[in-house]
Design a protein around this motif. Structure first.
Motif, short mmCIF file in Angstrom:
data_model
loop_
_atom_site.label_atom_id
_atom_site.label_comp_id
_atom_site.label_asym_id
_atom_site.label_seq_id
_atom_site.Cartn_x
_atom_site.Cartn_y
_atom_site.Cartn_z
N PRO A 89 1.14 -1.17 0.06
CA PRO A 89 0.53 -0.08 0.08
C PRO A 89 0.79 1.25 -0.26
N ALA A 117 -7.84 5.82 1.52
CA ALA A 117 -8.25 4.04 1.50
C ALA A 117 -6.93 3.12 1.66
N VAL A 118 -6.33 3.34 0.59
CA VAL A 118 -5.03 2.57 0.55
C VAL A 118 -4.02 2.53 1.28
N SER A 119 -3.74 3.81 1.40
CA SER A 119 -2.30 4.53 2.43
C SER A 119 -2.98 3.96 3.77
N LEU A 121 -4.72 0.69 4.16
CA LEU A 121 -3.36 -0.29 4.38
C LEU A 121 -2.87 -0.98 5.42
N GLU A 122 -1.84 -0.22 5.00
CA GLU A 122 -0.72 -0.27 6.11
C GLU A 122 -0.39 -1.26 7.07
N VAL A 124 -2.81 -3.01 8.22
CA VAL A 124 -2.73 -4.86 8.23
C VAL A 124 -1.55 -5.69 8.08
N ASP A 153 -6.07 7.97 11.64
CA ASP A 153 -6.74 8.47 9.95
C ASP A 153 -7.73 9.34 9.31
#
Lengths: 329, 148, 386
Positions: A89, A117-119, A121-122, A124, A153
């Motif tokens: 991500p 949204a993608v950032s 995901l880190e 996880v 976030d």
């Protein structure tokens, strides 16, 4: 014979990936030099005289050559996949950033949404690292990390949405185009407050001091990264710095006018880079000046102070824009 | 605390303390050790616990404890002797919490057992060490297990 | 640690089981070699077992095998960060029991060394404390490097005085071994003037820093009753409101000739101890200036130099002498039997008593506070373990 567009895109992605990695490695050198000057010392100097230009390359080579130690009690698959899940991500966010009008890998019309949204995901990858290591320090750190990143976030999102509301579009190039007359950071009151909120939320969402309770070298000895060595550690470091740089680029795009600047149009990417580095240095300056605060205090600041403030800011921005007759296409 | 500490000690414990500057050294039988500590804390106002240690006189061990009254500048050095073959002394932890680690160190290095100590185990040496190094019969070059 | 708290529980993720975490002897903020076994409920520490002894070299047995002339160089290795005061404690007790005179100039030189050492030791304390709280890659490292820069200038002074930077061998029974070389007094004045300015910078950086205040205020409160019962000394007890300073309680080495304040704070938390030490910087610099202005001429020792290792013999007797080290009351109890070596030497290390307060004040705080409290207690393990 014409090149299939997929091949062109793949080539573009490859070039971007390499450019990102190169930028990230040299931004670590910049941070070390900057920190050194703040501490009345010189920083990397000898490797690549003068001023350590080859230091990042030397560090990368060293990490590649290090022994990869895997703890026997660790959860194999989770432990091994965590650095990759963490890195992806952090590098993917660069795909949506346009570096000049038309020069971007994927200038989506929901660009900001994809980025944010993608950032997130880190988390996880972070938690996988903490869990898979089977180590109390790592686990404690990973739990704190999940707590902290989730808490921050939200203000990050709301602060980043202020320019979106002012523009009326989620597309990144449209946001920059809307700053032709006035950069959003110079927008009276709302812009400055949003910028400050954005920077604070950035520092916290990336675990930089004063919010780096999750790695806290003096308590948790590198936190969720403690059991990683060699190339896996390098990937995690890469991911962290890529994320910082990515959010700096986003900040430059949202608030500092992206590639807008005096001079011919082909200087645009250079201005963009300089502005992103400026935000990065701001974050670094804060990092090397303050002590860290405790996890309950960090969460308190987020939920009790920053979140209500950014929500209010967004609402007021919306009202201002609506009163002014809507904004942008 | 009113009155002269030396006089108070004399009348309660029937021993004359040796006076050196503002330090009063009192030699006590081990049965009155705990009682004197309580007396020093309550009646002489010695709330400050300085240290506790021992001296090996070969056929007996002398346990010393220094407590002070900081406001009045009164210093009491309590001493008692315990036999070397069965060194037992009452613990002062119920009166001064600071005696906890000091008594553990005494136990560790001299072998003095402090009865009623809440947690009497070795403090400076590993738990599986044999012998008490500060005793005079423990040679400086005594062989001990090599550490891996 | 009580028996209840010591029960080990498997890591259950229900949330209210207890986790035993080891802040082992190898740890970036252990301040030396120290093992704290923390029992955690979530992030809160409910019990602490402080395990020491990793640096035990049995100084007390060693002292029985070395003569009074040989041991002062070794004495500096107990509190190695504040070596001048450690040596001073040992030679003070030898002089007290042996009734050895110390000339005035030697006494002033001892005060000079002790106060400069206090400034250097507090520089180290501030640097390492901020390092622990702020991270080795972060604001803590910045304060650490600034403080080390100041400490280096004082160590340079000591190097030209004694030849060594950390462990000196400066004191001998009867006086000191070295005299100040030419030009040293002026360099010393310059150095402390610079340090005084820098101390103001540190205060400007930290005193009103919101992050710093939030980490240190209300953390690690030591009540005056607990402080006295445990036997704390130095900035710990003065931070809890009790004005106990050995230099005032039992003046030694001509301290009564100098005018200085003993800073006392009543808040009893980490921030109060920080304020006490920052004020001690200034008071020590004041004393150094007074010593340099009033240094009397004369011999530096009442004994004609070190000619043989057995030359100091102390008649039968016993006594306890104490000095105010950077961490508190450092004392030696000596039992002499008439020979050249002690019969028994007991070291009362300030850090040993100071550290024993940890199991009483840490429970109830979060893990992050453990490092803040340990830093404000400022232990040096040479003194704890001897």
């Amino acid at each position: 014979m014409s090149v299939p567009p997929v091949a062109l895109q793949a080539l573009g992605a490859f070039i971007l990936l390499n450019a990102v990695i190169l930028m990230v490695t040299y931004v670590t050198l910049l941070e070390r030099k900057f920190a050194a000057r703040m501490q009345s010392r010189i920083g990397p100097y000898y490797v690549g005289r003068p001023h350590g230009w080859l230091q990042p390359i030397a560090d990368a080579l060293k990490l590649m050559m290090k022994e990869d130690i895997v703890p026997t009690a660790s959860d194999r698959w989770v432990y091994n996949l965590a650095p990759i899940v963490f890195l992806i991500p952090c590098v993917l966010i660069f795909a949506t950033i346009p570096f000049a009008p038309g020069l971007g890998l994927a200038d989506l019309n929901i660009g900001i949404l994809f980025f944010l949204a993608v950032s997130a995901l880190e988390i996880v990858g972070l938690f996988m690292g903490g869990w898979g290591s089977n180590n109390k320090y790592a686990l404690l750190s990973a739990m704190r990390g999940v707590n902290q990143i989730i808490s921050y976030d939200l203000p990050f999102l709301f602060a980043a949405l202020v320019p979106v509301v002012l523009t009326g579009s989620l597309q990144m190039s449209a946001i920059v185009a809307a700053q032709q007359g006035l950069w959003f950071v110079a927008y009276p009151v709302l812009g400055q407050l949003a910028f400050v909120g954005y920077v604070i939320a950035t520092i916290a969402a990336e675990n930089r001091v004063p919010f780096d309770i999750l790695e806290a070298e003096s308590e948790l000895v590198a936190g969720f990264r403690v059991e990683y060595s060699g190339m896996k550690f390098a990937l995690i470091q890469l991911g962290e710095y890529a994320h910082v740089l990515g959010t700096s680029f986003l900040g430059a795009l949202l608030f500092l006018g992206g590639w807008l600047g005096p001079g011919p149009a082909w200087l645009g990417p250079l201005w963009f880079l300089l502005k992103a580095v400026l935000i990065f240095l701001l974050v670094t300056w804060v990092r090397w000046s303050f002590v860290r605060i405790r996890v309950d205090q960090i969460l308190g600041i987020s939920w009790k102070l920053l979140l209500p403030a950014t929500v209010l800011l967004l609402l007021v921005t919306g009202l201002v824009v609506a009163a002014g007759g809507g904004g942008g296409p | 605390m009113t009155g002269n500490p030396a006089a108070l000690i004399q009348e309660t414990f029937a021993t004359t303390p040796t006076v050196e500057g503002h330090q009063l050294a009192v030699t006590l039988p081990v049965e009155r050790w705990l009682e004197f500590a309580g007396f020093a804390r309550r009646d002489l106002g010695c709330a400050y616990f300085n240290w506790l240690s021992a001296v090996d006189w070969k056929d007996n061990l002398e346990v010393l404890c220094r407590v002070e009254n900081l406001e009045r500048g009164v210093v009491i050095l309590m001493r008692t002797r315990v036999p070397a073959d069965d060194p037992r002394c009452p613990s002062l932890t119920s009166i001064y919490r600071g005696a906890n680690w000091m008594e553990r160190e005494c136990y560790d290095l001299f072998g003095v057992t402090f009865t009623d100590h809440p947690d009497l185990r070795r403090i400076l040496l590993p738990q599986d060490w044999e012998g008490h190094p500060l005793r005079k019969d423990y040679a400086v070059d005594t062989a001990h297990a090599p550490y891996r | 640690m009580d028996v209840e708290a010591r029960k080990i529980v498997e890591i259950g993720y229900g949330g209210n089981e207890r986790l035993i975490m080891n802040m082992g002897p190898q740890h970036p903020s252990a301040h030396g070699v120290f093992r704290a076994i923390l029992v955690l409920e979530g992030e809160t520490v409910v019990a602490v077992d402080a395990v020491i002894g990793y640096l035990h070299r049995c100084h007390e047995k060693l002292a029985e095998t070395l003569t009074y002339v040989q041991y002062p160089s070794i004495a500096s290795k107990t509190d190695y960060v504040s070596a001048m005061t450690s040596e001073l404690a040992y030679v003070s007790v030898v002089e007290k029991v042996g009734k050895i005179e110390v000339p005035k100039r030697a006494q002033y030189l001892r005060v000079l060394a002790a106060e400069l050492q206090r400034v250097a030791s507090h520089c180290l304390w501030l640097g390492t404390w901020c390092l622990d709280m702020g991270g080795a890659l972060g604001g803590g490292a910045t304060v650490f490097l600034y403080c080390m820069r100041e400490r280096e200038t004082i160590l340079d002074l000591f190097e030209s005085l004694t030849g060594a930077r950390l462990l000196y061998g400066f004191h001998q029974p009867g006086g000191t071994r070295y005299d100040v070389p030419a030009g040293w007094a002026d360099r010393c004045r310059e150095t402390i003037a610079v340090i005084e300015g820098r101390v103001e910078e540190y205060e400007a950086m930290l005193d009103d820093n919101a992050f710093f205040l939030v980490r240190t205020q209300g953390v690690g409160v030591i009540t005056p009753e607990l402080a006295q019962e445990i036997g704390l000394s130095g900035p710990l007890i003065r931070g809890s409101g009790i004005a106990y300073d050995v230099r005032r309680a039992e003046p030694y080495s001509s301290y009564e000739d100098f005018d200085f304040k003993v800073p006392v704070e009543t808040a009893a938390d980490c921030y109060a101890r920080y304020r006490v030490r920052m004020q001690e910087f200034r008071e020590s610099i004041k004393i150094v200036r007074q010593v340099l202005d009033g240094l009397p001429p004369g011999p530096i020792s009442s004994r004609p130099g070190v000619k043989s290792v057995g030359q100091v013999r102390v008649p039968k007797g016993e006594g306890y002498a104490r000095v105010e080290g950077a961490r508190g009351e450092v004392g030696c109890y000596l039992v002499a039997d008439g020979g050249a070596k002690p019969y028994r030497l007991k070291w009362r290390g300030a850090s040993f008593s100071n550290l024993s307060v940890l199991p009483h004040i840490i429970p109830g705080h979060k893990v992050a506070d453990v490092v803040a409290i340990m830093g404000s207690v400022d232990p040096v393990f040479g003194e704890v373990d001897r």
